[in-house]
Design a protein around this motif. Structure first.
Motif, PDB file in Angstrom:
ATOM      1  N   VAL A  48       0.844  -1.204   0.000  1.00  0.00           N
ATOM      2  CA  VAL A  48       0.000   0.000   0.000  1.00  0.00           C
ATOM      3  C   VAL A  48       0.876   1.249   0.000  1.00  0.00           C
ATOM      4  O   VAL A  48       0.633   2.210  -0.754  1.00  0.00           O
ATOM      5  N   GLY A  49       1.908   1.249   0.837  1.00  0.00           N
ATOM      6  CA  GLY A  49       2.815   2.388   0.887  1.00  0.00           C
ATOM      7  C   GLY A  49       3.535   2.607  -0.432  1.00  0.00           C
ATOM      8  O   GLY A  49       3.649   3.746  -0.913  1.00  0.00           O
ATOM      9  N   ALA A  50       4.033   1.519  -1.041  1.00  0.00           N
ATOM     10  CA  ALA A  50       4.739   1.646  -2.316  1.00  0.00           C
ATOM     11  C   ALA A  50       3.827   2.172  -3.417  1.00  0.00           C
ATOM     12  O   ALA A  50       4.216   3.047  -4.209  1.00  0.00           O
ATOM     13  N   ILE A  51       2.611   1.638  -3.495  1.00  0.00           N
ATOM     14  CA  ILE A  51       1.659   2.076  -4.521  1.00  0.00           C
ATOM     15  C   ILE A  51       1.277   3.538  -4.308  1.00  0.00           C
ATOM     16  O   ILE A  51       1.159   4.319  -5.267  1.00  0.00           O
ATOM     17  N   ALA A  52       1.084   3.926  -3.053  1.00  0.00           N
ATOM     18  CA  ALA A  52       0.717   5.313  -2.757  1.00  0.00           C
ATOM     19  C   ALA A  52       1.827   6.278  -3.161  1.00  0.00           C
ATOM     20  O   ALA A  52       1.564   7.343  -3.749  1.00  0.00           O
ATOM     21  N   VAL A  53       3.074   5.917  -2.872  1.00  0.00           N
ATOM     22  CA  VAL A  53       4.205   6.780  -3.241  1.00  0.00           C
ATOM     23  C   VAL A  53       4.319   6.903  -4.754  1.00  0.00           C
ATOM     24  O   VAL A  53       4.518   8.005  -5.290  1.00  0.00           O
ATOM     25  N   LEU A  54       4.195   5.787  -5.467  1.00  0.00           N
ATOM     26  CA  LEU A  54       4.256   5.819  -6.926  1.00  0.00           C
ATOM     27  C   LEU A  54       3.142   6.698  -7.496  1.00  0.00           C
ATOM     28  O   LEU A  54       3.373   7.501  -8.403  1.00  0.00           O
ATOM     29  N   SER A  55       1.944   6.512  -6.980  1.00  0.00           N
ATOM     30  CA  SER A  55       0.800   7.264  -7.496  1.00  0.00           C
ATOM     31  C   SER A  55       0.980   8.760  -7.264  1.00  0.00           C
ATOM     32  O   SER A  55       0.728   9.569  -8.173  1.00  0.00           O
ATOM     33  N   PHE A  58       3.958  10.177  -9.595  1.00  0.00           N
ATOM     34  CA  PHE A  58       3.662  10.289 -11.019  1.00  0.00           C
ATOM     35  C   PHE A  58       2.515  11.256 -11.282  1.00  0.00           C
ATOM     36  O   PHE A  58       2.437  11.830 -12.369  1.00  0.00           O
ATOM     37  N   SER A  59       1.614  11.436 -10.320  1.00  0.00           N
ATOM     38  CA  SER A  59       0.536  12.402 -10.505  1.00  0.00           C
ATOM     39  C   SER A  59       1.071  13.831 -10.576  1.00  0.00           C
ATOM     40  O   SER A  59       0.423  14.716 -11.151  1.00  0.00           O
ATOM     41  N   LEU A  60       2.269  14.051 -10.013  1.00  0.00           N
ATOM     42  CA  LEU A  60       2.893  15.368 -10.096  1.00  0.00           C
ATOM     43  C   LEU A  60       3.583  15.600 -11.435  1.00  0.00           C
ATOM     44  O   LEU A  60       3.816  16.746 -11.829  1.00  0.00           O
ATOM     45  N   LEU A  61       3.896  14.505 -12.144  1.00  0.00           N
ATOM     46  CA  LEU A  61       4.653  14.617 -13.391  1.00  0.00           C
ATOM     47  C   LEU A  61       3.761  14.581 -14.621  1.00  0.00           C
ATOM     48  O   LEU A  61       4.012  15.280 -15.601  1.00  0.00           O
ATOM     49  N   VAL A  62       2.732  13.732 -14.590  1.00  0.00           N
ATOM     50  CA  VAL A  62       1.849  13.592 -15.758  1.00  0.00           C
ATOM     51  C   VAL A  62       0.403  13.735 -15.315  1.00  0.00           C
ATOM     52  O   VAL A  62       0.067  13.526 -14.143  1.00  0.00           O
ATOM     53  N   ARG A  63      -0.462  14.071 -16.249  1.00  0.00           N
ATOM     54  CA  ARG A  63      -1.856  14.356 -15.912  1.00  0.00           C
ATOM     55  C   ARG A  63      -2.656  13.082 -15.723  1.00  0.00           C
ATOM     56  O   ARG A  63      -3.474  12.994 -14.804  1.00  0.00           O
ATOM     57  N   PHE A  71      -4.317   6.733 -10.972  1.00  0.00           N
ATOM     58  CA  PHE A  71      -2.922   6.328 -10.848  1.00  0.00           C
ATOM     59  C   PHE A  71      -2.772   5.135  -9.904  1.00  0.00           C
ATOM     60  O   PHE A  71      -2.003   4.209 -10.159  1.00  0.00           O
ATOM     61  N   ILE A  72      -3.492   5.175  -8.801  1.00  0.00           N
ATOM     62  CA  ILE A  72      -3.311   4.148  -7.782  1.00  0.00           C
ATOM     63  C   ILE A  72      -3.750   2.777  -8.290  1.00  0.00           C
ATOM     64  O   ILE A  72      -3.128   1.757  -7.983  1.00  0.00           O
ATOM     65  N   LEU A  73      -4.811   2.718  -9.105  1.00  0.00           N
ATOM     66  CA  LEU A  73      -5.243   1.444  -9.666  1.00  0.00           C
ATOM     67  C   LEU A  73      -4.251   0.966 -10.729  1.00  0.00           C
ATOM     68  O   LEU A  73      -3.923  -0.228 -10.791  1.00  0.00           O
ATOM     69  N   PHE A  74      -3.763   1.878 -11.552  1.00  0.00           N
ATOM     70  CA  PHE A  74      -2.818   1.494 -12.602  1.00  0.00           C
ATOM     71  C   PHE A  74      -1.560   0.878 -11.997  1.00  0.00           C
ATOM     72  O   PHE A  74      -1.101  -0.178 -12.436  1.00  0.00           O
ATOM     73  N   PHE A  75      -1.004   1.522 -10.978  1.00  0.00           N
ATOM     74  CA  PHE A  75       0.221   0.994 -10.379  1.00  0.00           C
ATOM     75  C   PHE A  75      -0.044  -0.262  -9.552  1.00  0.00           C
ATOM     76  O   PHE A  75       0.809  -1.148  -9.484  1.00  0.00           O
ATOM     77  N   ALA A  76      -1.218  -0.359  -8.948  1.00  0.00           N
ATOM     78  CA  ALA A  76      -1.553  -1.557  -8.174  1.00  0.00           C
ATOM     79  C   ALA A  76      -1.623  -2.784  -9.067  1.00  0.00           C
ATOM     80  O   ALA A  76      -1.165  -3.870  -8.684  1.00  0.00           O
ATOM     81  N   THR A  77      -2.171  -2.633 -10.281  1.00  0.00           N
ATOM     82  CA  THR A  77      -2.287  -3.771 -11.192  1.00  0.00           C
ATOM     83  C   THR A  77      -0.932  -4.234 -11.721  1.00  0.00           C
ATOM     84  O   THR A  77      -0.821  -5.337 -12.256  1.00  0.00           O
ATOM     85  N   GLY A  78       0.082  -3.406 -11.581  1.00  0.00           N
ATOM     86  CA  GLY A  78       1.428  -3.833 -11.952  1.00  0.00           C
ATOM     87  C   GLY A  78       2.254  -4.256 -10.754  1.00  0.00           C
ATOM     88  O   GLY A  78       2.982  -5.249 -10.804  1.00  0.00           O
ATOM     89  N   PHE A  79       2.109  -3.521  -9.650  1.00  0.00           N
ATOM     90  CA  PHE A  79       2.958  -3.773  -8.477  1.00  0.00           C
ATOM     91  C   PHE A  79       2.572  -5.054  -7.750  1.00  0.00           C
ATOM     92  O   PHE A  79       3.445  -5.793  -7.281  1.00  0.00           O
ATOM     93  N   LEU A  80       1.286  -5.338  -7.623  1.00  0.00           N
ATOM     94  CA  LEU A  80       0.849  -6.490  -6.836  1.00  0.00           C
ATOM     95  C   LEU A  80       1.271  -7.826  -7.439  1.00  0.00           C
ATOM     96  O   LEU A  80       1.779  -8.694  -6.709  1.00  0.00           O
ATOM     97  N   GLY A 195       6.954  -3.520 -16.545  1.00  0.00           N
ATOM     98  CA  GLY A 195       5.685  -2.929 -16.945  1.00  0.00           C
ATOM     99  C   GLY A 195       4.872  -2.354 -15.817  1.00  0.00           C
ATOM    100  O   GLY A 195       3.672  -2.089 -15.991  1.00  0.00           O
ATOM    101  N   ILE A 196       5.473  -2.156 -14.656  1.00  0.00           N
ATOM    102  CA  ILE A 196       4.736  -1.569 -13.533  1.00  0.00           C
ATOM    103  C   ILE A 196       4.440  -0.097 -13.781  1.00  0.00           C
ATOM    104  O   ILE A 196       3.353   0.401 -13.499  1.00  0.00           O
ATOM    105  N   LEU A 197       5.407   0.592 -14.364  1.00  0.00           N
ATOM    106  CA  LEU A 197       5.308   2.043 -14.534  1.00  0.00           C
ATOM    107  C   LEU A 197       4.866   2.446 -15.932  1.00  0.00           C
ATOM    108  O   LEU A 197       4.660   3.635 -16.179  1.00  0.00           O
TER     109      LEU A 197
END
Length: 266
Positions: A48-55, A58-63, A71-80, A195-197
């Motif tokens: 949860v912490g890793a996915i939250a940090v990634l989300s 990246f939300s600060l860099l791209v729209r 963002f959180i669902l996209f990274f969760a489907t790769g990270f988990l 393919g996580i990111l």
């Protein structure tokens, strides 16, 4: 008379193996999770912490993420699924080291130790996956329609790949202790190359052709087809992942049977 005794002996052996594996699982539950504050809670909080940090980053860099709007669902489907593979591969690789004292008993085999760690950690990661995804779907307006067959297929591929890589590394770590440092270096870039990111289709053709051989890219792609109805990971091949897992598992068990005494006596 022999024809009647043989099936009974086989059933007794299977029962003995199942009982041994269960005992090893209970032992690891008490030593790994029972003695640490929070226990199983940390197994959920880490992803949860890793996915939250990634989300957030990246939300600060791209729209928008590469798929959907969350963002959180996209990274969760790769990270988990990557996390399931990573945990299984690492814990199974240290199975003999973890259970070395118990392997001195004639009723406990190296395969029992491997299976115990596989089943316990696979079930734990399945629980983590369910809790994290359920939490995301409840807390965020993702408007996701789940397609369960590819989700379950991806988890199965991840679990079997982790088992196969872990079994092979279990032998290599036992025969060559330096392999632990080598594997740590080799394995580190996988987080960025699985393919996580990103989506494989968004990369240049040369990068796509190289990363295709990474089985984790296939696992991530199939997982995302279960969450995004408009996404078709045409490149993903379950046959490739299963075949690679079968080859690694075959040679891992073959080498383990050949060198188990040497490994345990070191």
């Amino acid at each position: 008379m022999t024809s009647y005794l043989a099936p009974d002996a086989m059933r007794a052996r299977r029962f003995k193996t199942a009982r041994t594996v269960l005992a090893l699982m209970l032992r690891e539950m008490s030593t790994t999770y029972g003695r640490s504050p929070g226990g199983y809670l940390w197994a959920v909080l880490e992803p949860v912490g890793a996915i939250a940090v990634l989300s957030f980053g990246f939300s600060l860099l791209v729209r928008n993420p590469a798929l959907g709007t969350s963002f959180i669902l996209f990274f969760a489907t790769g990270f988990l699924p990557f996390g399931m593979y990573n945990v299984l591969a690492n814990t199974i690789a240290r199975s003999l080291r973890f259970s070395r004292a118990l392997l001195a008993y004639p009723g406990v085999t190296p395969v029992d130790a491997i299976l115990a760690r596989f089943f316990l950690n696979a079930l734990t990661q399945m629980m983590v996956f369910y809790l994290v995804i359920a939490g995301i779907l409840i807390l965020f307006d993702t408007r996701t329609i789940l397609d369960f067959p590819p989700i379950l297929l991806s988890l199965l591929m991840s679990a079997l790949l982790g088992l196969a890589v872990g079994t092979m590394n279990c032998v290599l770590l036992g025969l060559f202790p330096i392999w632990e440092q080598i594997w740590s270096i080799v394995n580190r870039p996988l987080f960025l190359a699985s393919g996580i990111l990103f989506l494989l289709e968004d990369l240049p053709p040369l990068a796509q052709s190289i990363l295709w051989f990474n089985p984790l890219v296939h696992i991530t792609g199939i997982m995302r087809t279960g969450f995004y109805s408009t996404y078709d990971a045409a490149y993903a091949s379950p046959v490739y992942v299963f075949a690679l897992s079968a080859v690694l598992m075959f040679f891992g068990l073959l080498l383990l049977r050949r060198y188990d005494r040497i490994i345990l006596n070191q």
